[in-house]
Design an enzyme around this catalytic site. Sequence first.
Site, PDB file in Angstrom:
ATOM      1  N   LYS A 130       0.865  -1.183   0.000  1.00 19.14           N
ATOM      2  CA  LYS A 130       0.000   0.000   0.000  1.00 19.14           C
ATOM      3  C   LYS A 130       0.896   1.225   0.000  1.00 19.14           C
ATOM      4  CE  LYS A 130      -3.882   1.964   2.674  1.00 19.14           C
ATOM      5  NZ  LYS A 130      -4.791   1.754   3.824  1.00 19.14           N
ATOM      6  N   SER A 180      -9.692   2.011   2.886  1.00 18.83           N
ATOM      7  CA  SER A 180      -8.823   2.785   2.036  1.00 18.83           C
ATOM      8  C   SER A 180      -7.811   1.926   1.266  1.00 18.83           C
ATOM      9  CB  SER A 180      -8.062   3.802   2.888  1.00 18.83           C
ATOM     10  OG  SER A 180      -7.228   3.134   3.825  1.00 18.83           O
ATOM     11  N   SER A 209      -9.990  -0.526   7.055  1.00 19.99           N
ATOM     12  CA  SER A 209      -9.442  -0.457   5.690  1.00 19.99           C
ATOM     13  C   SER A 209      -8.740  -1.702   5.177  1.00 19.99           C
ATOM     14  CB  SER A 209      -8.494   0.726   5.572  1.00 19.99           C
ATOM     15  OG  SER A 209      -9.239   1.894   5.504  1.00 19.99           O
TER      16      SER A 209
HETATM   17  N1  GLN Z   1     -13.316   4.331   6.562  1.00 20.78           N
HETATM   18  C1  GLN Z   1     -12.562   4.711   7.703  1.00 20.78           C
HETATM   19  C2  GLN Z   1     -12.109   6.145   7.564  1.00 20.78           C
HETATM   20  O1  GLN Z   1     -12.403   6.709   6.580  1.00 20.78           O
HETATM   21  C3  GLN Z   1     -11.394   3.799   7.914  1.00 20.78           C
HETATM   22  C4  GLN Z   1     -10.217   4.101   7.091  1.00 20.78           C
HETATM   23  C5  GLN Z   1      -9.028   3.237   7.427  1.00 20.78           C
HETATM   24  O2  GLN Z   1      -9.165   2.199   8.075  1.00 20.78           O
HETATM   25  N2  GLN Z   1      -7.858   3.697   7.026  1.00 20.78           N
HETATM   26  O3  GLN Z   1     -11.497   6.690   8.403  1.00 20.78           O
END
Ligand code: GLN
EC number: 6.3.5.7
Length: 483
Positions: A76, A151, A175
């Site tokens: 990532k 994400s 995410s």
């Molecule tokens: N959807 C969550 C957010 O927008 C989690 C994102 C993540 O786990 N990086 O913060």
Amino acid sequence: MHHMTLAEIARGLADKKFSSVELTQTLLARIAQLDPQINSFISLTQDLALSQAKAADERRANGESGALLGAPIAHKDLFCTQGIRTSCGSKMLDNFKAPYDATVVAKLAAAGAVTLGKTNMDEFAMGSANESSWYGAVKNPWNLAHVPGGSSGGSAAAVAARLLPAATATDTGGSIRQPAAFTNLTGLKPTYGRVSRWGMIAYASSLDQGGPLARTAEDCAILLQGMAGFDPNDSTSIDEPVPDYSAGLNSSLQGLRIGVPKEYFSAGLDPRIAELIHNSIKELEKLGAVIKEISLPNMQHAIPAYYVIAPAEASSNLSRFDGVRFGYRCENPENLEDLYKRSRGEGFGSEVQRRIMVGAYALSAGYYDAYYLKAQKIRRLVKNDFMSAFNEVDIILGPTTPNPAWKLGAKSSDPVAAYLEDVYTITANLAGLPGLSMPAGFVDGLPVGVQLLAPYFQEGRLLNVAHQYQLNTDWHTRTPTGF
Ligand code: GLN
């Protein structure tokens, strides 16, 4: 070749059926051919990959072995990679070449893994749809009109499309698990502190945790083995021995106590997903598990608490991107204030700016007690709920998401609608617990995930349950048409 899992690749390499260089060339060609459809990579690292593959083949020829030796993966794009762009999905870091490798990157490279590239992601890991990336949205290989989740949407889409067997990802509020659910993968968010955060660009430091995304629990065990462990460079990394995850996959589930929280089956859950979750429960009962209804009474407060704490930490973490030390700098600033304002205004996208403002507001002197402190108290209550639940059960099971992957653009003008989709994943981050999502079936041709949560440092238990489930079901073997 591209259909092989990490475990199959390890066997093939050990049996000299193919070399890591051959495999790497095949996958690089496949990425060049198919990735334009899904946009899962921000950068490809062909030269690095081929030299790592060659080195891995040489190590094998000299008698070395190891499940990751010569195995192709991707990171990532928030894991720092020395000399390679590490963009975090943001214009702010489009020109940033990391001066060092993240611990996870260094550990996997030392184990012989081959880095094919850096995967697309929501900007600074903020999102659930991978639509906030400066490099464009990622498409879900199961249906190109739908989001892959976020994400870590790039890592998920790439693995789901069989561009590579596994990838690293991070999970601050879901995410890893949510994109795993949306793309028919197995993804594991480890216990907070299990995997080093050193060199992982911070979103919300008390919640962020790196982990594996792969097609099977067996492969998650292999990748986690290479990522986990104490790191003196990360003061929140925990000095606990790392068990042999692969060796633990085959324990019997006889007598395993599975807790199913009654709050999970509320009106917000798509009834077709509820049915698939009940099917997975029946499957685990056949394997000897005992089901018990439990309660997580403070779950309803978790989303508001998370969406105060995460932006608060983000507003602090992202203050370092000021146009001075690294990253984007605006053209011809008039003075220092103009430099800060325009560099940050032009370098950050709208979701990141929204969260910085929410976070700075929640931390400001007049509102700290009302928002941040209150959210921290809720965090403790959420953790206490889990602690009492785990006095009675070994694992908690439920849906990973209330709905399957939505259409691209469907929630982009309504951020709160997207935040609400995190309802099942966020509690594990607030409590610091490990969680896993695994394939459990399909709704309208889109994958559905079942989530398992376990007590601290019981990643092995999650992998064991998921592996036994996968030996008896075939959802995880389904392939998206066209890939
Ligand atoms: N959807 C969550 C957010 O927008 C989690 C994102 C993540 O786990 N990086 O913060």
